[in-house]
Design an enzyme around this catalytic site. Structure first.
Site, PDB file in Angstrom:
ATOM      1  N   CYS A   1     -24.577-125.253  33.288  1.00 45.31           N
ATOM      2  CA  CYS A   1     -25.358-126.244  32.531  1.00 45.31           C
ATOM      3  C   CYS A   1     -25.805-125.706  31.177  1.00 45.31           C
ATOM      4  O   CYS A   1     -26.183-126.460  30.293  1.00 45.31           O
ATOM      5  CB  CYS A   1     -26.629-126.620  33.279  1.00 45.31           C
ATOM      6  SG  CYS A   1     -26.422-126.975  34.997  1.00 45.31           S
TER       7      CYS A   1
ATOM      8  N   CYS B   1     -26.078-133.113  39.142  1.00 43.84           N
ATOM      9  CA  CYS B   1     -26.211-134.534  38.825  1.00 43.84           C
ATOM     10  C   CYS B   1     -25.071-135.312  39.477  1.00 43.84           C
ATOM     11  O   CYS B   1     -23.940-134.822  39.568  1.00 43.84           O
ATOM     12  CB  CYS B   1     -26.143-134.746  37.320  1.00 43.84           C
ATOM     13  SG  CYS B   1     -27.524-134.040  36.428  1.00 43.84           S
TER      14      CYS B   1
ATOM     15  N   CYS C   1     -21.555-135.669  37.769  1.00 43.75           N
ATOM     16  CA  CYS C   1     -20.813-134.427  37.477  1.00 43.75           C
ATOM     17  C   CYS C   1     -20.602-133.572  38.720  1.00 43.75           C
ATOM     18  O   CYS C   1     -20.334-132.377  38.613  1.00 43.75           O
ATOM     19  CB  CYS C   1     -21.553-133.613  36.425  1.00 43.75           C
ATOM     20  SG  CYS C   1     -21.748-134.496  34.876  1.00 43.75           S
TER      21      CYS C   1
ATOM     22  N   CYS D   1     -24.997-133.540  26.784  1.00 41.46           N
ATOM     23  CA  CYS D   1     -25.819-134.190  27.820  1.00 41.46           C
ATOM     24  C   CYS D   1     -26.685-133.155  28.538  1.00 41.46           C
ATOM     25  O   CYS D   1     -27.891-133.353  28.724  1.00 41.46           O
ATOM     26  CB  CYS D   1     -24.897-134.920  28.797  1.00 41.46           C
ATOM     27  SG  CYS D   1     -25.766-135.912  30.023  1.00 41.46           S
ATOM     28  N   CYS D   2     -26.081-132.012  28.921  1.00 41.67           N
ATOM     29  CA  CYS D   2     -26.857-130.949  29.592  1.00 41.67           C
ATOM     30  C   CYS D   2     -27.937-130.397  28.658  1.00 41.67           C
ATOM     31  O   CYS D   2     -29.028-130.059  29.109  1.00 41.67           O
ATOM     32  CB  CYS D   2     -25.944-129.808  30.037  1.00 41.67           C
ATOM     33  SG  CYS D   2     -25.162-130.073  31.634  1.00 41.67           S
TER      34      CYS D   2
HETATM   35  S1  SF4 Z   1     -24.831-132.205  34.826  1.00 37.45           S
HETATM   36 FE1  SF4 Z   1     -23.752-133.974  33.919  1.00 37.45          FE
HETATM   37  S2  SF4 Z   1     -25.165-135.719  33.990  1.00 37.45           S
HETATM   38 FE2  SF4 Z   1     -26.344-133.817  34.415  1.00 37.45          FE
HETATM   39  S3  SF4 Z   1     -27.202-133.281  32.443  1.00 37.45           S
HETATM   40 FE3  SF4 Z   1     -25.255-132.140  32.639  1.00 37.45          FE
HETATM   41  S4  SF4 Z   1     -23.635-133.460  31.776  1.00 37.45           S
HETATM   42 FE4  SF4 Z   1     -25.498-134.706  32.028  1.00 37.45          FE
END
Ligand code: SF4
Length: 228
Positions: free
Chosen positions: A224, A198, A201, A115-116
């Site tokens: 991240c 985010c 998280c 996701c990151c």
């Molecule tokens: S901090 Fe969490 S929601 Fe944001 S990009 Fe990374 S995994 Fe995704």
């Protein structure tokens, strides 16, 4: 890229200088080819104020994951109005709906690294590919992984210069600056958040925990993928 020796010399010189002097040096040396990356943490707000004092046209960008807190989006508008700056917004090529369709719902709960990568690292790589240097808000004392951060260093991952004007600052220094200059900051700090990313998280930090303990709670992930 400069040689490692030349870079160490520059770093040694700037290490003793104020954050404002480091920012002036960066703007003089790199012009439009340097930009501040901010996630609008307390440190970022300090650097935004400093840059705006030097040049309101200095480049400042943020990675909009579409998952930031409403308080963060509010702060963005407040900072722009206060300092007369315009932030460059960088987003993932994938909307949240497209990400869910390709990778499943709530990817951050199952595979936060992926996701990151999609929502932060890939957009960052795109913007950094057009720059010669970037400015970050990291401080050495934030985490053991950041303890070795230099004021000026080579970013080997993204292949450009990385400038960390607040590398030697303490958390106390940051908040003293904010109070002294009445810098707007994320209201979530007043609720007990210590590091804000985010929404899915980020959790509250308990007394005695390190600053970034509220990020990706329950997993081994601490970064991240932007600072490695
Ligand atoms: S901090 Fe969490 S929601 Fe944001 S990009 Fe990374 S995994 Fe995704």
């Amino acid at each position: 890229m400069q040689t490692t020796e030349a870079l160490i010399e520059v770093d040694d010189e700037l290490n003793l200088e104020s954050a404002e002097t480091v920012l002036r040096w960066a703007l003089q040396k790199f012009g439009r080819d340097v930009a501040l990356a901010t996630g609008f943490g307390a440190e970022g707000c300090v650097l935004i104020r400093m840059l705006a004092e030097i040049d309101t046209n200095a480049r400042i960008f943020y990675l909009d994951t579409d998952l930031l807190f409403p308080e963060t989006y509010e702060l963005i508008k407040t900072l722009e109005a206060r300092y007369g700056v315009r932030f460059e917004q960088r987003t993932s090529r994938l909307s949240l709906a497209a990400q869910a369709a390709s990778y499943g719902e709530r990817l951050w709960e199952r595979e936060p690294d992926v996701c990151c990568q999609l929502r932060k690292v890939d957009p960052l790589r795109e913007i950094l590919s057009g720059l010669r240097a970037w400015i970050t808000a990291i401080r050495r004392e934030q985490t053991p992984a950041r303890a070795g951060a230099r004021v000026v260093e080579q970013d080997r991952k993204f292949e450009l210069f990385k400038i960390n004007p607040l590398a030697v600052w303490s958390r106390h220094d940051v908040w003293r600056y904010i109070k002294e200059h009445d810098v707007p900051y994320n209201q979530l700090y007043d609720l007990g958040y210590r590091s804000i990313g985010c929404q899915p998280c980020t959790t509250l930090v308990q007394i005695g925990e390190e600053e970034r303990a509220g990020r990706w709670r329950g997993s081994k992930k601490t970064e991240c993928g932007l600072h490695q």
